[in-house]
Design an enzyme around this catalytic site. Structure first.
Site, short mmCIF file in Angstrom:
data_model
loop_
_atom_site.label_atom_id
_atom_site.label_comp_id
_atom_site.label_asym_id
_atom_site.label_seq_id
_atom_site.Cartn_x
_atom_site.Cartn_y
_atom_site.Cartn_z
N LEU A 60 28.60 -10.37 38.82
CA LEU A 60 27.17 -10.14 39.47
C LEU A 60 27.16 -9.61 40.78
O LEU A 60 28.15 -9.76 41.46
CB LEU A 60 26.57 -11.66 39.33
CG LEU A 60 27.13 -12.70 40.53
CD1 LEU A 60 26.23 -12.64 41.79
CD2 LEU A 60 26.45 -14.07 40.06
N CYS A 112 33.46 -10.36 49.04
CA CYS A 112 34.00 -9.78 47.76
C CYS A 112 34.97 -8.97 48.00
O CYS A 112 36.23 -8.91 48.13
CB CYS A 112 33.07 -9.89 46.66
SG CYS A 112 32.40 -11.12 45.87
P1 NAD Z 1 30.31 -19.46 48.19
O1 NAD Z 1 31.22 -19.89 49.48
O2 NAD Z 1 28.84 -19.05 48.38
O3 NAD Z 1 30.06 -20.72 47.27
C1 NAD Z 1 31.34 -21.60 47.08
C2 NAD Z 1 30.89 -23.22 46.73
O4 NAD Z 1 31.95 -23.86 46.37
C3 NAD Z 1 30.25 -23.71 47.93
O5 NAD Z 1 29.09 -24.16 47.82
C4 NAD Z 1 31.31 -24.75 48.29
O6 NAD Z 1 30.72 -26.09 48.89
C5 NAD Z 1 31.78 -25.14 46.93
N1 NAD Z 1 33.21 -25.83 46.80
C6 NAD Z 1 34.31 -25.67 47.87
N2 NAD Z 1 35.23 -26.69 47.15
C7 NAD Z 1 34.69 -27.34 46.17
C8 NAD Z 1 35.15 -28.16 45.39
N3 NAD Z 1 36.22 -28.74 45.35
N4 NAD Z 1 34.42 -28.72 44.19
C9 NAD Z 1 33.17 -28.23 44.31
N5 NAD Z 1 32.55 -27.41 45.02
C10 NAD Z 1 33.26 -26.91 46.11
O7 NAD Z 1 31.14 -18.40 47.36
P2 NAD Z 1 30.59 -17.54 46.23
O8 NAD Z 1 30.25 -16.26 46.95
O9 NAD Z 1 29.72 -18.12 45.37
O10 NAD Z 1 31.78 -16.94 45.42
C11 NAD Z 1 32.88 -17.84 44.60
C12 NAD Z 1 33.55 -17.10 43.78
O11 NAD Z 1 32.95 -16.17 43.09
C13 NAD Z 1 34.58 -16.45 44.69
O12 NAD Z 1 35.86 -16.48 44.08
C14 NAD Z 1 34.03 -14.98 44.89
O13 NAD Z 1 35.18 -13.88 45.10
C15 NAD Z 1 33.40 -15.01 43.30
N6 NAD Z 1 32.45 -14.18 42.99
C16 NAD Z 1 31.37 -13.93 43.86
C17 NAD Z 1 30.45 -13.13 43.65
C18 NAD Z 1 29.35 -12.85 44.58
O14 NAD Z 1 28.44 -11.96 44.51
N7 NAD Z 1 29.02 -13.77 45.45
C19 NAD Z 1 30.50 -12.06 42.58
C20 NAD Z 1 31.71 -12.20 41.86
C21 NAD Z 1 32.67 -13.20 42.05
#
Ligand code: NAD
Length: 471
Positions: free
Chosen positions: A170, A280
């Site tokens: 996404l 990312c």
């Molecule tokens: P983010 O920091 O917005 O969200 C991560 C969430 O995980 C936070 O709310 C945090 O409190 C929570 N968290 C941390 N440790 C935890 C635990 N032990 N148990 C439960 N919750 C916990 O990050 P994001 O942007 O959503 O990215 C998450 C993953 O997805 C990353 O690996 C990123 O590379 C990947 N990703 C993100 C996107 C994007 O557009 N943001 C797109 C594709 C992939």
């Protein structure tokens, strides 16, 4: 496992699994909300109490167009709940999606796996019936295999607890559309049962005819970092050409335009400018290069280090242009920075080029005022020393130079005459090739853009170049 191959018809769907989504940030909150809208019972889980409370109360704790409406719809359906309770999550879910962060490790290029390891571990300890753990976070190759051993050693179920990977593609700003109607699904699985469970968990998406690739774990991990590496490379390629343009007097916009008509090259992600950022691309290409080194194939992707360097040099060059424009010394100069988010339609300031430029200007002694339509709050949290304005017009008051750093539509639409009433000097640096150079110049502005000669004219860019704003 069936042949890793592209499938048009998925295996028969057996049931509608209950889903948990662990980690409710940009990715997880969107996934949880959209899956509930698609008809699944979903439990969102996070360790951040404030985030869980906000979501449960109907507030999306970040900016994502269209998501607040979907959250309302999902909560009203009664199918979506949020919790911090891992016992409840382990009991609830048939398929558990892990969406926690994998940021860059401080002082290293590697991904920080603490959150992923913790989330998988906490769930695995508590799961007492056959269930599928599915990683969605972007991780180093080999993680899923390592985690399979970890969760099976922790779980009362042992080898009955299965693990799969389902990388996420996404784009922030288009997250709802991309989640509900993705351009492809990739399932990294270790058994036919896991494939069937995932097919059941994505039934409405697959029924739309979404292409599905069923793969092994390592390929599914690699898909995501390979995709990001390709996009980053294409962006840095044209920005490397911009560097060459800057010393030869060539015009990178005309160059990109000419390249884009070659159907083998295409215009997408060929837009020159201040480069990529966000939570990312930068950390993913660094972690990939780091992991490849560990695996002994570092040479194969060593070009990613140069891709990263080219990207970072664009930030420095933008500061150079602004400094040149104000007479060679930034100390005491008032610079209006339009934009802080890493791209428009997002409030995400992680590794944001715009904020990096603002910070560098500040460190050279400029008085920096920042305005972003959605990201002021996040930016202030990161860099409290910068001044933040409440509107574009307030931002440019008395500016010695204006810098367009994130191409929000409101900045593109601004009338140079209106801005001219407020600034001290009519000088603008367009870091995103988003403004009409001819219009600004006609209205008395000195106009500079990365990779373009000082007197270059507006180029009517082909649409795939013009509209490209996002990774
Ligand atoms: P983010 O920091 O917005 O969200 C991560 C969430 O995980 C936070 O709310 C945090 O409190 C929570 N968290 C941390 N440790 C935890 C635990 N032990 N148990 C439960 N919750 C916990 O990050 P994001 O942007 O959503 O990215 C998450 C993953 O997805 C990353 O690996 C990123 O590379 C990947 N990703 C993100 C996107 C994007 O557009 N943001 C797109 C594709 C992939």
């Amino acid at each position: 496992m069936s042949d890793p191959t592209t499938r048009s018809a998925p295996l028969p769907i057996v049931e509608k699994p209950r889903l948990t989504v662990v980690g409710t940030g940009y990715l997880g909150a969107t996934h949880a909300i959209c899956m509930a809208v698609l008809g699944y019972e979903v439990m969102g889980v996070d360790v951040d109490v404030a985030k869980v409370e906000a979501l449960a109360a109907g507030t999306v704790p970040f900016y994502e167009p269209g998501l607040p409406e979907k959250l309302r719809e999902a909560l009203d359906s009664g199918r979506l709940t949020f919790t911090t309770d891992f016992d409840a999550a382990a009991e609830f879910g048939d398929v558990h999606f892990i969406c926690v962060g994998t940021p860059q490790t401080p002082g290293s290029m590697a991904a920080d796996m603490r959150y992923v390891d913790s989330a998988f571990g906490e769930l695995a300890k508590r799961i007492t019936r056959k269930a599928l753990l599915v990683g969605k976070s972007t991780v180093p190759i080999g993680t899923a295999s390592r985690l399979t051993e970890l969760v099976q050693s922790l779980s009362p179920l042992g080898a009955e607890l299965e693990l799969a990977w389902n990388p996420e593609f996404l784009r922030e700003g288009f997250a709802v559309q991309d989640t509900m109607h993705p351009d492809r699904l990739v399932f990294g699985v270790q058994s036919e049962w896991a494939e069937r469970q995932l097919s059941a968990a994505f039934a409405p998406v697959l029924e739309e005819g979404t292409p599905l690739v069923v793969a092994d774990l390592a390929t599914s991990e690699l898909v995501k970092v390979a995709a990001n590496s390709f996009l980053a490379t294409k962006i840095s390629f044209i920005n490397a050409m911009a560097e060459v343009c800057e010393t030869t007097g060539a015009d990178v916009n005309l160059l990109a335009q000419s390249l884009s008509y070659d159907s083998r090259i295409g215009g997408r992600f060929l837009k020159p400018g201040l480069g990529f950022g966000g939570g990312c691309l930068p950390k993913d290409i660094r972690a990939f290069a780091h992991r490849a080194d560990e695996l002994g194939v570092g040479q194969a992707v060593s070009f990613l280090k140069e891709v990263d360097s080219i990207n970072n040099r664009r930030r420095v060059r933008t500061v150079d242009l602004i400094r040149e424009m104000v007479g060679g010394d930034l100390a005491g100069k008032r610079i209006a920075c339009l934009g802080a988010a890493f791209k428009p339609n997002s409030d995400d300031v992680r590794d944001a080029p715009a904020l990096d430029v603002a910070r560098m200007l500040y460190l050279e002694g400029a008085t920096v005022t920042v305005y972003d339509p959605e990201a002021n709050e996040n930016a202030h949290r990161l860099y409290p020393d910068l001044t933040y304005a409440s509107s574009m017009m307030a931002c440019v008051v008395d500016a010695d130079a204006v810098a367009l750093l994130t191409e929000w539509q409101v900045f593109r639409d601004a009338d140079p005459d209106d801005l001219a009433q407020l600034v001290r000097h009519r000088r603008v640096v367009d870091g995103r090739h988003a403004l009409d150079a001819d219009d600004y110049r006609a209205k008395g502005w000195e106009f500079r853009a990365l990779g373009r000669p000082a007197q270059s004219r507006t180029v009517a860019l082909a649409s795939d170049l013009r509209d490209e704003v996002t990774v």
